[in-house]
Write a protein that holds these residues in place. Structure first.
Motif, mmCIF file in Angstrom:
data_model
loop_
_atom_site.group_PDB
_atom_site.id
_atom_site.type_symbol
_atom_site.label_atom_id
_atom_site.label_comp_id
_atom_site.label_asym_id
_atom_site.label_seq_id
_atom_site.Cartn_x
_atom_site.Cartn_y
_atom_site.Cartn_z
ATOM 1 N N THR A 194 -10.013 16.907 9.557
ATOM 2 C CA THR A 194 -9.098 17.411 8.571
ATOM 3 C C THR A 194 -8.104 15.960 8.373
ATOM 4 O O THR A 194 -7.705 15.602 9.188
ATOM 5 N N VAL A 195 -7.379 15.969 7.200
ATOM 6 C CA VAL A 195 -6.375 15.201 6.948
ATOM 7 C C VAL A 195 -4.881 15.973 6.637
ATOM 8 O O VAL A 195 -5.135 16.785 5.878
ATOM 9 N N VAL A 196 -3.840 15.744 6.936
ATOM 10 C CA VAL A 196 -2.555 16.026 6.818
ATOM 11 C C VAL A 196 -1.806 15.073 6.098
ATOM 12 O O VAL A 196 -1.684 14.104 6.800
ATOM 13 N N GLN A 197 -1.297 15.542 4.631
ATOM 14 C CA GLN A 197 -0.582 14.431 3.922
ATOM 15 C C GLN A 197 0.869 15.194 3.772
ATOM 16 O O GLN A 197 1.083 16.009 3.469
ATOM 17 N N LYS A 198 1.551 14.002 3.633
ATOM 18 C CA LYS A 198 3.072 14.514 2.875
ATOM 19 C C LYS A 198 2.840 14.984 1.601
ATOM 20 O O LYS A 198 1.952 14.234 0.934
ATOM 21 N N TYR A 199 2.851 16.081 1.061
ATOM 22 C CA TYR A 199 2.888 16.870 -0.142
ATOM 23 C C TYR A 199 3.861 16.105 -1.036
ATOM 24 O O TYR A 199 5.018 15.991 -0.839
ATOM 25 N N ILE A 200 3.632 15.773 -2.264
ATOM 26 C CA ILE A 200 4.173 15.031 -3.419
ATOM 27 C C ILE A 200 4.913 16.172 -3.914
ATOM 28 O O ILE A 200 4.101 16.715 -4.797
ATOM 29 N N SER A 201 6.156 16.447 -3.589
ATOM 30 C CA SER A 201 6.684 17.668 -4.214
ATOM 31 C C SER A 201 7.429 17.569 -5.358
ATOM 32 O O SER A 201 8.441 18.516 -5.912
ATOM 33 N N ASN A 202 7.782 16.139 -5.819
ATOM 34 C CA ASN A 202 8.175 15.888 -7.452
ATOM 35 C C ASN A 202 7.129 15.340 -8.137
ATOM 36 O O ASN A 202 7.522 14.359 -8.945
ATOM 37 N N PRO A 217 -9.766 19.399 4.177
ATOM 38 C CA PRO A 217 -10.734 19.267 4.918
ATOM 39 C C PRO A 217 -11.496 17.692 4.550
ATOM 40 O O PRO A 217 -11.547 17.519 3.361
ATOM 41 N N ALA A 218 -11.881 17.233 5.496
ATOM 42 C CA ALA A 218 -12.181 15.675 5.246
ATOM 43 C C ALA A 218 -13.486 15.463 4.310
ATOM 44 O O ALA A 218 -13.734 14.647 3.391
ATOM 45 N N GLU A 219 -14.407 16.406 4.468
ATOM 46 C CA GLU A 219 -15.750 16.330 4.047
ATOM 47 C C GLU A 219 -15.687 17.353 2.591
ATOM 48 O O GLU A 219 -16.816 17.309 1.930
ATOM 49 N N LEU A 220 -14.752 18.014 2.318
ATOM 50 C CA LEU A 220 -15.014 19.082 1.348
ATOM 51 C C LEU A 220 -14.545 18.455 0.028
ATOM 52 O O LEU A 220 -13.686 17.617 0.104
ATOM 53 N N SER A 221 -14.945 19.156 -1.090
ATOM 54 C CA SER A 221 -14.490 18.626 -2.552
ATOM 55 C C SER A 221 -14.213 19.887 -3.302
ATOM 56 O O SER A 221 -14.267 21.004 -2.843
ATOM 57 N N ARG A 222 -13.673 19.706 -4.544
ATOM 58 C CA ARG A 222 -13.388 20.777 -5.469
ATOM 59 C C ARG A 222 -12.385 21.536 -4.997
ATOM 60 O O ARG A 222 -12.242 23.022 -5.363
ATOM 61 N N GLY A 223 -11.539 21.435 -4.027
ATOM 62 C CA GLY A 223 -10.247 22.117 -3.929
ATOM 63 C C GLY A 223 -10.470 22.803 -2.837
ATOM 64 O O GLY A 223 -9.701 23.811 -2.431
ATOM 65 N N ARG A 224 -11.779 22.940 -2.207
ATOM 66 C CA ARG A 224 -12.305 23.815 -1.112
ATOM 67 C C ARG A 224 -11.405 23.601 0.237
ATOM 68 O O ARG A 224 -11.329 22.448 0.535
ATOM 69 N N GLY A 225 -10.781 24.713 0.975
ATOM 70 C CA GLY A 225 -10.222 24.643 1.979
ATOM 71 C C GLY A 225 -8.958 23.946 2.213
ATOM 72 O O GLY A 225 -8.226 23.819 3.246
ATOM 73 N N TYR A 271 0.809 -1.233 -0.008
ATOM 74 C CA TYR A 271 0.149 -0.037 0.216
ATOM 75 C C TYR A 271 0.942 1.359 0.033
ATOM 76 O O TYR A 271 0.258 2.227 0.510
ATOM 77 N N ALA A 272 2.143 1.226 -0.735
ATOM 78 C CA ALA A 272 2.841 2.345 -0.699
ATOM 79 C C ALA A 272 2.351 3.498 -1.507
ATOM 80 O O ALA A 272 2.960 4.528 -1.517
ATOM 81 N N PHE A 273 1.319 3.361 -2.181
ATOM 82 C CA PHE A 273 0.650 4.220 -3.197
ATOM 83 C C PHE A 273 0.142 5.439 -2.504
ATOM 84 O O PHE A 273 -0.460 6.248 -2.847
ATOM 85 N N SER A 274 -0.148 5.372 -0.983
ATOM 86 C CA SER A 274 -0.872 6.149 -0.158
ATOM 87 C C SER A 274 0.057 7.010 0.539
ATOM 88 O O SER A 274 1.140 6.386 1.239
ATOM 89 N N PRO A 275 0.210 8.223 0.388
ATOM 90 C CA PRO A 275 1.125 9.175 0.947
ATOM 91 C C PRO A 275 0.826 9.185 2.528
ATOM 92 O O PRO A 275 -0.202 8.885 3.162
ATOM 93 N N LEU A 276 1.698 9.395 3.359
ATOM 94 C CA LEU A 276 1.869 9.136 4.976
ATOM 95 C C LEU A 276 0.815 10.492 5.186
ATOM 96 O O LEU A 276 0.703 11.587 4.873
ATOM 97 N N THR A 277 -0.249 9.977 5.865
ATOM 98 C CA THR A 277 -1.374 10.530 6.244
ATOM 99 C C THR A 277 -1.754 10.837 7.953
ATOM 100 O O THR A 277 -1.530 9.738 8.625
ATOM 101 N N PHE A 278 -2.093 11.945 8.308
ATOM 102 C CA PHE A 278 -2.534 12.035 9.781
ATOM 103 C C PHE A 278 -3.885 12.597 9.720
ATOM 104 O O PHE A 278 -4.053 13.436 8.856
ATOM 105 N N ILE A 279 -4.770 12.167 10.636
ATOM 106 C CA ILE A 279 -6.099 12.550 10.756
ATOM 107 C C ILE A 279 -6.117 13.448 12.044
ATOM 108 O O ILE A 279 -5.866 13.088 12.966
ATOM 109 N N MET A 280 -6.706 14.867 11.463
ATOM 110 C CA MET A 280 -7.019 15.835 12.787
ATOM 111 C C MET A 280 -8.321 16.055 13.329
ATOM 112 O O MET A 280 -9.314 15.661 12.303
ATOM 113 N N PRO A 281 -8.302 16.288 14.378
ATOM 114 C CA PRO A 281 -7.205 16.753 15.450
ATOM 115 C C PRO A 281 -6.629 15.448 16.205
ATOM 116 O O PRO A 281 -5.651 15.886 17.027
#
Length: 579
Positions: A164-172, A140-148, A102-112
């Protein structure tokens, strides 16, 4: 009963039901195919065949669905489409079956809840990188279309006021002419029990409209690919070098571009297939049992500069608005092919008059009448009613006993695929008009209009496939060499018919209640990706044997070639970045 009355019943149009939020393209395609729109004042409460709406159905709606009806949602799919739920399920699967699968999923943290864990990881990475920045994305966990959505490098910039989820941003990310892009992959789950997954071979590539720049994280038009964000940007209508106007390509154009850069697109497509299957497997055992429903998902997948696919999110009721030519060419045919996949057929009621004292049975809780039973019998003929042994013999005859290798799912012959539903559309439109004539609801000028439709219809539909075929033939000379590695798909025809016919027709996946059925391998541009061999087919017989399925997938993953390294790969990357 007269012959005319019998003919009227045989040609009775299919009926679709919608709500105020149902996309216009869905309604338009169904009307083009000769369907009628459900109206409460005209039809009985159960006298519809497809109910398509954006929001989920209640469980009671699933319980009361009739055998001739379909709902366009499975129950419980928010487990996959809400960002925090998806992260939780993928994390659980990583813990059970290994992080490498399951390495296709970026490192993710669920806030708070995971805030302390995130701060610890952020601090560790900061210490390891020294002065080099690290990048994270907050959604934001429940929003779509790039909102928030916000992208940040400094912890003090992180703020949130909801789940909210915080993920490692794919910078490449993979860049085309320095523009970031991601893929919108359409997936149809025809059934969760048994699990049956179809992947659409056409899709969309969504571009950011400003050039990628890690020095400006606040520029959403450079970092987000959501069309709802970019179509309001200053550069949306500009003719951007290497990309063009707007912010979308078709998936076939994207893969042609990769092939021209000497990229192994088949390996990439194989990895996308595995990603889709593994993601759906994370929720499949927990989805409530429901028959006569299907689900169209939109998988958002980012490709990095090493050609590794990353799952960003999964969308339920993916956007079907037609904002550009790419939308029109992809989404209209997508809806056509979904209807073909469900294999709706005009209703034939063998019993046309109610006997004295017979109940109507059309209420939501009514029992099946004699008429309904005949209707059930008729609709059941649409499915793959054939034993495993018979299906194996038929399939062996057509494919030498081989399953479609999902590692070989390349780009299809677009012109061939686009013409698959021409005859059905024509028949549906004509039969709907004939039905109106038989009812006495049309006048002489309607008959003239019908004759015009019959005469002009093929020209309207077949014009586009010819244009697409011409564009395919104009692909650079390098294309045929790579295309040899691809498979041209041929549909299986597993239903023996007592009625003479001049050509074979596609059949569809089975009902939940059907036993000993085999799903169809190919309908339009939809290709079956699960089950993908006899072992996974057996693993879905009596509930989902998840361990066995994962074992089969692991064998496929282990067979994947190691990504190329060295000068050739570097040269390819540089060519793409500089295009």
């Amino acid at each position: 009963m007269t012959e005319d009355e019998n003919l009227e019943i045989m040609l009775k149009p299919l009926i679709f039901r919608v709500d105020e939020y149902t996309p216009e393209v869905v309604k338009n395609v169904l009307l083009e195919r000769g369907w009628n729109k459900y109206t409460e004042d005209v039809q009985d409460v159960a006298d519809w065949n497809l109910y398509w709406r954006t929001s989920a159905f209640r469980m009671i709606d699933h319980s009361n669905v009739k055998p001739w009806q379909r709902l366009n949602h499975h129950p419980g799919t928010t487990r996959l489409t809400r960002k925090d739920y998806l992260a939780r399920h993928l994390k659980r699967m990583k813990g059970i079956y290994g992080a490498s699968l399951y390495a296709f999923s970026p490192l993710t943290f669920i806030m708070p809840n995971d805030y302390i864990k995130f701060v610890a990881e952020y601090s560790r990475e900061k210490e390891a990188l020294g002065t080099k920045p690290s990048y994270w994305i907050c959604k934001p966990a429940e929003l779509s279309r790039g909102r928030g959505i916000m992208i940040f490098s400094d912890l003090k910039d992180l703020t949130f006021d909801c789940a909210t989820v915080v993920q490692k941003y794919i910078s490449n990310p993979l860049l085309i002419a320095r523009y970031k892009c991601d893929l919108r992959i359409y997936v149809c789950v025809a059934s969760f029990q048994p699990l049956t997954i179809y992947l659409y071979q056409e899709g969309l590539v969504r571009f950011a409209t400003e050039k990628f720049d890690l020095n400006n994280l606040k520029n959403n038009c450079a970092h987000l690919t959501n069309s709802s964000v970019n179509k309001t940007g200053a550069s949306y209508k500009k003719n951007k070098e290497g990309v063009g106007r707007g912010c979308k390509w078709t998936l076939s154009k994207f893969f042609t571009y990769l092939r021209n850069q000497d990229v192994d697109d088949l390996l990439l497509w194989q990895r996308i297939n595995h990603l889709v299957i593994l993601t759906i497997l994370s929720i499949a055992p927990s989805v409530p049992s429901a028959s006569n429903c299907f689900e169209l998902f939109g998988f958002d997948i980012l490709i990095d500069d090493k050609f590794k696919p990353w799952l960003l999110e999964v969308n339920v009721s993916p956007g079907l608005s037609l904002d550009c030519s790419s939308d029109v060419s992809v989404k209209r045919k997508l809806i056509h092919d979904i209807i073909e996949l469900m294999h709706f057929k005009q209703t034939r009621l063998r019993k046309t008059k109610k006997e004295p004292g017979e109940a109507s049975g059309h209420g939501p809780h009514g029992s099946l009448t004699g008429s309904d039973k005949d209707r059930v019998c008729e609709t059941s003929n649409h499915w793959c009613k054939i034993s495993w042994a018979e299906g194996k013999k038929d399939r062996d005859h057509e494919t030498s006993g081989q399953w479609i290798n999902i590692s070989q799912l390349g780009q299809k012959n677009i012109a061939y695929a686009s013409s698959r539903y021409v005859s059905h559309n024509k028949e549906a439109c004509i039969s709907s008009s004939i039905f109106s004539l038989l009812q006495g609801k049309t006048y002489n000028n309607d008959l003239i209009s019908l004759q015009t439709k019959v005469k002009d219809f093929p020209k309207e539909i077949t014009a586009k496939p010819r244009e697409m075929k011409a564009s395919k033939d104009s692909v650079p000379p390098a294309f045929p060499k790579i295309r040899k590695k691809q498979t041209r798909f041929k549909p299986f025809h597993l239903v023996p018919s007592s009625e003479p016919c001049k050509k074979k027709k596609n059949v569809t996946p089975y009902f939940l209640s059907d036993k000993g059925m085999r799903p169809c391998s190919h309908v339009g541009d939809f290709v079956l990706i699960f089950p993908f061999n006899e072992a996974t087919l057996a693993a879905t017989k009596n509930g989902l044997d998840l361990k066995k399925v994962i074992h089969e997938l692991q064998k496929l993953v282990n067979k994947q070639p190691t990504p190329e390294v060295g000068d050739k790969t570097k040269k390819t990357q540089q060519g793409i970045l500089m295009t």
